[in-house]
Design a protein around this motif. Structure first.
Motif, PDB file in Angstrom:
ATOM      1  N   LEU A   5       0.836  -1.128   0.079  1.00 13.99           N
ATOM      2  CA  LEU A   5      -0.084  -0.075   0.047  1.00 13.99           C
ATOM      3  C   LEU A   5       0.691   1.050  -0.078  1.00 13.99           C
ATOM      4  CD1 LEU A   5      -2.325  -1.303   2.810  1.00 13.99           C
ATOM      5  CD2 LEU A   5      -3.044  -0.806   0.364  1.00 13.99           C
ATOM      6  N   ASP A   6       0.252   2.422  -0.579  1.00 15.97           N
ATOM      7  CA  ASP A   6       1.155   3.674  -0.469  1.00 15.97           C
ATOM      8  C   ASP A   6       0.905   4.148   1.061  1.00 15.97           C
ATOM      9  OD1 ASP A   6       1.990   3.976  -3.090  1.00 15.97           O
ATOM     10  OD2 ASP A   6      -0.144   4.203  -3.611  1.00 15.97           O
ATOM     11  N   CYS A   7      -0.239   3.943   1.753  1.00 16.54           N
ATOM     12  CA  CYS A   7      -0.507   4.288   3.159  1.00 16.54           C
ATOM     13  C   CYS A   7      -1.498   3.315   3.670  1.00 16.54           C
ATOM     14  CB  CYS A   7      -0.821   5.799   3.082  1.00 16.54           C
ATOM     15  SG  CYS A   7      -1.005   6.118   4.929  1.00 16.54           S
ATOM     16  N   LEU A   8      -0.991   3.193   4.932  1.00 15.26           N
ATOM     17  CA  LEU A   8      -1.937   2.431   5.814  1.00 15.26           C
ATOM     18  C   LEU A   8      -2.211   3.547   6.981  1.00 15.26           C
ATOM     19  CD1 LEU A   8      -3.428  -0.194   7.040  1.00 15.26           C
ATOM     20  CD2 LEU A   8      -1.627  -0.346   8.283  1.00 15.26           C
ATOM     21  N   ASP A  89      13.568  -3.464   5.245  1.00 15.01           N
ATOM     22  CA  ASP A  89      13.431  -2.754   3.878  1.00 15.01           C
ATOM     23  C   ASP A  89      12.832  -1.437   3.908  1.00 15.01           C
ATOM     24  OD1 ASP A  89      10.975  -3.772   4.317  1.00 15.01           O
ATOM     25  OD2 ASP A  89      10.731  -5.020   2.745  1.00 15.01           O
ATOM     26  N   GLY A  90      12.249  -0.950   5.074  1.00 12.74           N
ATOM     27  CA  GLY A  90      11.801   0.309   5.000  1.00 12.74           C
ATOM     28  C   GLY A  90      10.260   0.132   5.165  1.00 12.74           C
ATOM     29  N   LEU A  91       9.748  -0.913   4.913  1.00 13.44           N
ATOM     30  CA  LEU A  91       8.340  -0.995   4.724  1.00 13.44           C
ATOM     31  C   LEU A  91       7.630  -1.223   6.036  1.00 13.44           C
ATOM     32  CD1 LEU A  91       7.920  -3.046   1.414  1.00 13.44           C
ATOM     33  CD2 LEU A  91       7.684  -0.555   1.622  1.00 13.44           C
ATOM     34  N   PHE A  92       6.528  -0.795   6.157  1.00  8.81           N
ATOM     35  CA  PHE A  92       5.575  -1.114   7.453  1.00  8.81           C
ATOM     36  C   PHE A  92       4.822  -2.355   7.419  1.00  8.81           C
ATOM     37  CE2 PHE A  92       6.691   3.484   7.567  1.00  8.81           C
ATOM     38  CZ  PHE A  92       7.299   3.535   8.871  1.00  8.81           C
ATOM     39  N   GLU A  93       4.638  -3.226   8.361  1.00 13.61           N
ATOM     40  CA  GLU A  93       4.023  -4.373   8.399  1.00 13.61           C
ATOM     41  C   GLU A  93       2.845  -4.379   9.354  1.00 13.61           C
ATOM     42  OE1 GLU A  93       5.757  -8.415   6.933  1.00 13.61           O
ATOM     43  OE2 GLU A  93       5.067  -8.898   9.144  1.00 13.61           O
ATOM     44  N   ALA A  94       1.725  -4.452   9.376  1.00 16.15           N
ATOM     45  CA  ALA A  94       0.656  -4.492  10.296  1.00 16.15           C
ATOM     46  C   ALA A  94      -0.175  -5.715  10.377  1.00 16.15           C
ATOM     47  CB  ALA A  94      -0.162  -3.173  10.129  1.00 16.15           C
ATOM     48  N   LYS A 104       3.987   1.464   2.450  1.00 17.61           N
ATOM     49  CA  LYS A 104       5.231   2.369   2.269  1.00 17.61           C
ATOM     50  C   LYS A 104       5.222   3.325   3.592  1.00 17.61           C
ATOM     51  CE  LYS A 104       5.142   2.200  -2.674  1.00 17.61           C
ATOM     52  NZ  LYS A 104       4.716   2.748  -4.116  1.00 17.61           N
ATOM     53  N   THR A 105       4.118   3.787   3.819  1.00 17.78           N
ATOM     54  CA  THR A 105       3.676   4.760   4.885  1.00 17.78           C
ATOM     55  C   THR A 105       2.906   4.205   5.805  1.00 17.78           C
ATOM     56  OG1 THR A 105       2.347   6.034   3.890  1.00 17.78           O
ATOM     57  CG2 THR A 105       4.814   6.673   3.661  1.00 17.78           C
ATOM     58  N   VAL A 106       2.869   4.994   6.887  1.00 19.81           N
ATOM     59  CA  VAL A 106       1.642   4.813   8.092  1.00 19.81           C
ATOM     60  C   VAL A 106       1.330   5.981   8.681  1.00 19.81           C
ATOM     61  CG1 VAL A 106       2.950   4.157   9.931  1.00 19.81           C
ATOM     62  CG2 VAL A 106       0.667   3.167   9.853  1.00 19.81           C
ATOM     63  N   LEU A 107      -0.088   6.209   8.717  1.00 20.92           N
ATOM     64  CA  LEU A 107      -0.629   7.206   9.590  1.00 20.92           C
ATOM     65  C   LEU A 107      -1.248   6.632  10.777  1.00 20.92           C
ATOM     66  CD1 LEU A 107      -1.374  10.366   9.839  1.00 20.92           C
ATOM     67  CD2 LEU A 107      -3.300  10.061   8.489  1.00 20.92           C
ATOM     68  N   LEU A 108      -0.808   7.044  11.908  1.00 23.42           N
ATOM     69  CA  LEU A 108      -1.385   6.814  13.352  1.00 23.42           C
ATOM     70  C   LEU A 108      -2.648   7.912  13.621  1.00 23.42           C
ATOM     71  CD1 LEU A 108       1.798   5.564  15.001  1.00 23.42           C
ATOM     72  CD2 LEU A 108      -0.025   4.261  14.320  1.00 23.42           C
ATOM     73  N   ALA A 109      -3.692   7.348  13.492  1.00 21.76           N
ATOM     74  CA  ALA A 109      -4.918   8.340  14.012  1.00 21.76           C
ATOM     75  C   ALA A 109      -5.619   7.804  14.968  1.00 21.76           C
ATOM     76  CB  ALA A 109      -5.590   8.743  12.865  1.00 21.76           C
ATOM     77  N   VAL A 264       9.902   8.743  13.564  1.00 21.23           N
ATOM     78  CA  VAL A 264      10.375   7.394  12.683  1.00 21.23           C
ATOM     79  C   VAL A 264       9.901   7.646  11.203  1.00 21.23           C
ATOM     80  CG1 VAL A 264       9.657   5.108  12.205  1.00 21.23           C
ATOM     81  CG2 VAL A 264       9.731   5.831  14.487  1.00 21.23           C
ATOM     82  N   GLU A 265      10.850   7.454  10.287  1.00 18.12           N
ATOM     83  CA  GLU A 265      10.653   7.922   9.016  1.00 18.12           C
ATOM     84  C   GLU A 265       9.557   6.942   8.242  1.00 18.12           C
ATOM     85  OE1 GLU A 265      13.218   8.530   4.722  1.00 18.12           O
ATOM     86  OE2 GLU A 265      14.262   7.592   6.486  1.00 18.12           O
ATOM     87  N   GLY A 266       8.460   7.749   7.636  1.00 15.55           N
ATOM     88  CA  GLY A 266       7.478   7.166   7.069  1.00 15.55           C
ATOM     89  C   GLY A 266       6.417   6.941   7.891  1.00 15.55           C
TER      90      GLY A 266
END
Length: 306
Positions: A5-8, A89-94, A104-109, A264-266
């Motif tokens: 994903l581009d963003c989670l 590898d810089g990706l986020f896994e959830a 690739k990125t994550v937004l914590l809301a 944290v980058e990303g």
């Protein structure tokens, strides 16, 4: 492996859904995972959200925002993310029980939860629905103008809330929930000067009734109010931020820069989980800033083109 994903977006409140609308309109591939715990859903009717002169129910507002995000391609999954990590590898896994998702990125809301007084949940929620229990005088202090109000709390938080509500009504009682008040001399003096009645607890029972809500203390005294405001603090939902190693403030909010980037980058954060004004409009503004920052940061790595 499936394309990441581009963003989670984690959290489906006003911040997360606003960000989702923006991100989808930027033609990004995103997913919102919503645990269904947004405080916005508690609101019987908001009268200070611009554009709704007759007010709007919190759940209705969230449903409208969901519909708008989905209209532009946002995918929304119901669930509670229990694991979040940044891979080598810089990706986020959830993960939230349906297999891992990579982004690739994550937004914590992820928001916060108000601490409630000790009451049966159903009774508490019924009292909230009719405005006998309120949590946000910024949102709804206008509705208690010239009415009897009880503030449940003590210390700087309770004193500050009582002084704020004093701008709406002169009929205020500050009740310590667990026993004697823990007030500084300056707070006690300022409250007394403002005409706020200061009463020690502990509280025995809180009982909603027909047109009013009563607070009975352990000494047997009973006090009736049009509304009460529990000023007991709140708990930020920062467990996922801690998993990533994001910097937190002393009061356990996620620290961000002016563009909603975390340490944290990303990883980005928006809404009530970030220190600021806990208001729908403010959360939506941060969602808009975060989503635009995410889009522009992604474009630095790989141009976004159709």
């Amino acid at each position: 492996m499936d394309k990441p994903l581009d963003c989670l977006v984690i959290g489906g409140g006003p911040a997360g859904l606003t960000a989702a609308i923006y991100l989808s309109r930027y033609h990004l591939d995103i997913l919102v995972v919503d645990g269904g715990k947004s405080r916005c859903a508690w609101i019987p009717e908001s009268h200070n959200h611009a554009g709704f002169p007759d007010g709007i129910n919190g759940k209705e507002l969230l449903n409208r925002m969901r519909e708008q995000a989905q209209r532009y391609g946002t995918k929304i999954a119901d669930g509670q993310v229990t694991r979040l990590e940044k891979r080598d590898d810089g990706l986020f896994e959830a993960e939230w029980g349906s297999g891992p998702v990579v982004a690739k990125t994550v937004l914590l809301a992820t928001g916060v939860t108000n601490r409630r007084p000790p009451m049966d949940t159903a009774i508490h929620d019924e009292a909230m629905a009719v405005g006998q229990i309120r949590y946000c005088p910024i949102c709804d202090g206008y509705e208690v103008t010239d009415k009897a109000v009880g503030i449940i709390g003590t210390g700087p938080g309770g004193a500050g809330e009582a002084r704020f509500v004093r701008g709406y009504t002169a009929d205020i009682m500050l009740i310590a929930p667990d026993g004697a008040h823990d007030l500084s001399d300056d707070d006690r003096a300022s409250l007394t000067e403002a005409g706020v009645r200061i009463v020690d607890g502990p509280i025995d029972v809180i009982e909603p009734g027909d047109g009013e809500i009563s607070v009975t203390l352990c000494d047997g005294s009973r006090h009736n109010f049009a509304s009460i405001y529990p000023a007991l603090g709140s708990d930020t939902h920062v467990s996922l931020a801690e998993m990533l190693g994001c910097k937190l403030s002393k009061d356990r909010c996620i620290v961000t820069d002016d563009h909603q980037r975390t340490s944290v980058e990303g990883a980005y954060a928006a809404g009530d989980v970030v220190k600021g004004l806990d208001q729908i409009s403010h959360a939506m503004g941060e969602g808009g800033v975060a989503s635009t920052t995410i889009r522009n940061d992604l474009a630095k790595v790989e141009p976004i083109r159709r």
